[in-house]
Write a protein that holds these residues in place. Structure first.
Motif, PDB file in Angstrom:
ATOM      1  N   LEU A   1       0.837  -1.201   0.000  1.00 49.09           N
ATOM      2  CA  LEU A   1       0.000   0.000   0.000  1.00 49.09           C
ATOM      3  C   LEU A   1       0.874   1.254   0.000  1.00 49.09           C
ATOM      4  N   ARG A   2       1.916   1.258   0.815  1.00 47.83           N
ATOM      5  CA  ARG A   2       2.829   2.401   0.900  1.00 47.83           C
ATOM      6  C   ARG A   2       3.500   2.663  -0.450  1.00 47.83           C
ATOM      7  N   GLU A   3       3.975   1.590  -1.108  1.00 45.89           N
ATOM      8  CA  GLU A   3       4.626   1.750  -2.405  1.00 45.89           C
ATOM      9  C   GLU A   3       3.651   2.254  -3.466  1.00 45.89           C
ATOM     10  N   LEU A   4       2.451   1.689  -3.496  1.00 43.54           N
ATOM     11  CA  LEU A   4       1.460   2.130  -4.475  1.00 43.54           C
ATOM     12  C   LEU A   4       1.058   3.588  -4.243  1.00 43.54           C
ATOM     13  N   GLU A   5       0.992   3.982  -2.996  1.00 38.57           N
ATOM     14  CA  GLU A   5       0.676   5.369  -2.680  1.00 38.57           C
ATOM     15  C   GLU A   5       1.839   6.289  -3.095  1.00 38.57           C
ATOM     16  N   ARG A   6       3.057   5.880  -2.822  1.00 37.00           N
ATOM     17  CA  ARG A   6       4.233   6.672  -3.184  1.00 37.00           C
ATOM     18  C   ARG A   6       4.343   6.862  -4.698  1.00 37.00           C
ATOM     19  N   HIS A   7       3.935   5.846  -5.461  1.00 36.77           N
ATOM     20  CA  HIS A   7       3.996   5.920  -6.922  1.00 36.77           C
ATOM     21  C   HIS A   7       2.773   6.609  -7.527  1.00 36.77           C
ATOM     22  N   GLY A   8       1.827   7.036  -6.705  1.00 38.37           N
ATOM     23  CA  GLY A   8       0.669   7.764  -7.215  1.00 38.37           C
ATOM     24  C   GLY A   8      -0.432   6.895  -7.778  1.00 38.37           C
ATOM     25  N   ILE A   9      -0.396   5.607  -7.487  1.00 43.57           N
ATOM     26  CA  ILE A   9      -1.422   4.681  -7.980  1.00 43.57           C
ATOM     27  C   ILE A   9      -2.601   4.636  -7.015  1.00 43.57           C
ATOM     28  N   LEU A  10      -2.330   4.778  -5.735  1.00 42.62           N
ATOM     29  CA  LEU A  10      -3.367   4.818  -4.703  1.00 42.62           C
ATOM     30  C   LEU A  10      -3.312   6.145  -3.963  1.00 42.62           C
ATOM     31  N   GLY A  11      -4.456   6.532  -3.433  1.00 40.59           N
ATOM     32  CA  GLY A  11      -4.548   7.649  -2.506  1.00 40.59           C
ATOM     33  C   GLY A  11      -5.087   7.119  -1.196  1.00 40.59           C
ATOM     34  N   LYS A  12      -4.933   7.896  -0.139  1.00 40.69           N
ATOM     35  CA  LYS A  12      -5.348   7.444   1.186  1.00 40.69           C
ATOM     36  C   LYS A  12      -6.142   8.549   1.860  1.00 40.69           C
ATOM     37  N   THR A  13      -7.245   8.152   2.494  1.00 35.82           N
ATOM     38  CA  THR A  13      -8.034   9.063   3.307  1.00 35.82           C
ATOM     39  C   THR A  13      -7.941   8.591   4.745  1.00 35.82           C
ATOM     40  N   VAL A  14      -7.512   9.490   5.625  1.00 37.12           N
ATOM     41  CA  VAL A  14      -7.401   9.172   7.048  1.00 37.12           C
ATOM     42  C   VAL A  14      -8.512   9.906   7.774  1.00 37.12           C
ATOM     43  N   TYR A  15      -9.332   9.156   8.488  1.00 41.15           N
ATOM     44  CA  TYR A  15     -10.425   9.724   9.270  1.00 41.15           C
ATOM     45  C   TYR A  15      -9.957   9.844  10.719  1.00 41.15           C
ATOM     46  N   THR A  16      -9.994  11.037  11.250  1.00 45.42           N
ATOM     47  CA  THR A  16      -9.519  11.259  12.622  1.00 45.42           C
ATOM     48  C   THR A  16     -10.641  10.960  13.604  1.00 45.42           C
ATOM     49  N   GLU A  17     -10.865   9.703  13.789  1.00 44.36           N
ATOM     50  CA  GLU A  17     -11.860   9.238  14.749  1.00 44.36           C
ATOM     51  C   GLU A  17     -11.197   8.181  15.618  1.00 44.36           C
ATOM     52  N   VAL A  18     -11.847   7.799  16.650  1.00 44.57           N
ATOM     53  CA  VAL A  18     -11.303   6.767  17.537  1.00 44.57           C
ATOM     54  C   VAL A  18     -12.184   5.542  17.405  1.00 44.57           C
ATOM     55  N   PRO A  19     -11.634   4.407  16.980  1.00 38.29           N
ATOM     56  CA  PRO A  19     -10.262   4.205  16.527  1.00 38.29           C
ATOM     57  C   PRO A  19     -10.034   4.843  15.153  1.00 38.29           C
TER      58      PRO A  19
ATOM     59  N   TYR B   1      -8.028   4.506  -2.020  1.00 39.30           N
ATOM     60  CA  TYR B   1      -8.778   4.632  -3.269  1.00 39.30           C
ATOM     61  C   TYR B   1      -7.788   4.652  -4.427  1.00 39.30           C
ATOM     62  N   ILE B   2      -8.280   4.302  -5.596  1.00 39.28           N
ATOM     63  CA  ILE B   2      -7.437   4.267  -6.790  1.00 39.28           C
ATOM     64  C   ILE B   2      -7.464   5.645  -7.441  1.00 39.28           C
ATOM     65  N   THR B   3      -6.283   6.173  -7.726  1.00 34.36           N
ATOM     66  CA  THR B   3      -6.166   7.468  -8.385  1.00 34.36           C
ATOM     67  C   THR B   3      -6.457   7.318  -9.882  1.00 34.36           C
ATOM     68  N   GLU B   4      -6.469   8.437 -10.584  1.00 31.14           N
ATOM     69  CA  GLU B   4      -6.681   8.384 -12.037  1.00 31.14           C
ATOM     70  C   GLU B   4      -5.573   7.575 -12.716  1.00 31.14           C
ATOM     71  N   SER B   5      -4.336   7.747 -12.264  1.00 29.65           N
ATOM     72  CA  SER B   5      -3.239   6.947 -12.830  1.00 29.65           C
ATOM     73  C   SER B   5      -3.464   5.465 -12.562  1.00 29.65           C
ATOM     74  N   GLY B   6      -3.941   5.152 -11.371  1.00 31.04           N
ATOM     75  CA  GLY B   6      -4.218   3.764 -11.020  1.00 31.04           C
ATOM     76  C   GLY B   6      -5.349   3.173 -11.838  1.00 31.04           C
ATOM     77  N   LYS B   7      -6.361   3.990 -12.131  1.00 32.35           N
ATOM     78  CA  LYS B   7      -7.497   3.501 -12.927  1.00 32.35           C
ATOM     79  C   LYS B   7      -7.058   3.085 -14.323  1.00 32.35           C
ATOM     80  N   SER B   8      -5.991   3.701 -14.832  1.00 29.03           N
ATOM     81  CA  SER B   8      -5.510   3.317 -16.159  1.00 29.03           C
ATOM     82  C   SER B   8      -4.921   1.904 -16.155  1.00 29.03           C
ATOM     83  N   LEU B   9      -4.609   1.357 -14.964  1.00 33.92           N
ATOM     84  CA  LEU B   9      -4.091  -0.013 -14.858  1.00 33.92           C
ATOM     85  C   LEU B   9      -5.195  -1.068 -14.832  1.00 33.92           C
ATOM     86  N   LEU B  10      -6.419  -0.679 -14.539  1.00 36.52           N
ATOM     87  CA  LEU B  10      -7.489  -1.665 -14.359  1.00 36.52           C
ATOM     88  C   LEU B  10      -7.735  -2.545 -15.586  1.00 36.52           C
ATOM     89  N   PRO B  11      -7.725  -2.012 -16.827  1.00 38.89           N
ATOM     90  CA  PRO B  11      -7.869  -2.919 -17.981  1.00 38.89           C
ATOM     91  C   PRO B  11      -6.730  -3.933 -18.080  1.00 38.89           C
TER      92      PRO B  11
END
Length: 117
Positions: A59-77, A83-93
């Motif tokens: 996940l960290r590598e895919l995020e670093r390469h711009g294929i994934l994005g991450k949403t962090v919700y500041t709640e407990v826990p 989520y897949i970025t636009e660049s990542g969506k081009s890999l789906l086919p």
């Protein structure tokens, strides 16, 4: 930060692609996220054989390469969703094509490997 001993050849498309998606698990991770499984805990359960540690690295590598994005919700826990970025969506086919080929080749591979034993 870790630095590779062999630099990436940005003039070789296959080299760049292998840098971004070249692992045992990245296609599986992207496939599951594209199906709506976005939380790491659920991904571990959905992907047979992957460990939490390996998943976090992928996940960290895919995020670093711009294929994934991450949403962090500041709640407990704390809750994290990917989520897949636009660049990542081009890999789906490509992922779908590899999956189709793999399923078609599976019986032949099974036969070949059973002959070895």
């Amino acid at each position: 930060m870790y630095q590779k001993k062999i630099p990436i050849d940005y003039d070789c498309g296959l080299g760049v692609a292998m840098e971004v998606i070249g692992s045992k698990w990245k296609f599986c991770v992207l496939d599951e996220i594209s199906k709506g499984i976005t939380r790491p805990k659920d991904l571990v359960h959905a992907i047979n054989g992957i460990t939490k540690r390996v998943l976090q690295n992928q996940l960290r590598e895919l995020e670093r390469h711009g294929i994934l994005g991450k949403t962090v919700y500041t709640e407990v826990p704390l809750r994290v969703e990917y989520y897949i970025t636009e660049s990542g969506k081009s890999l789906l086919p490509l992922i779908a094509a590899v999956d189709t080929w793999g399923l078609g080749f599976a019986p032949q591979l099974k036969t070949l490997l059973e002959k070895e034993n």
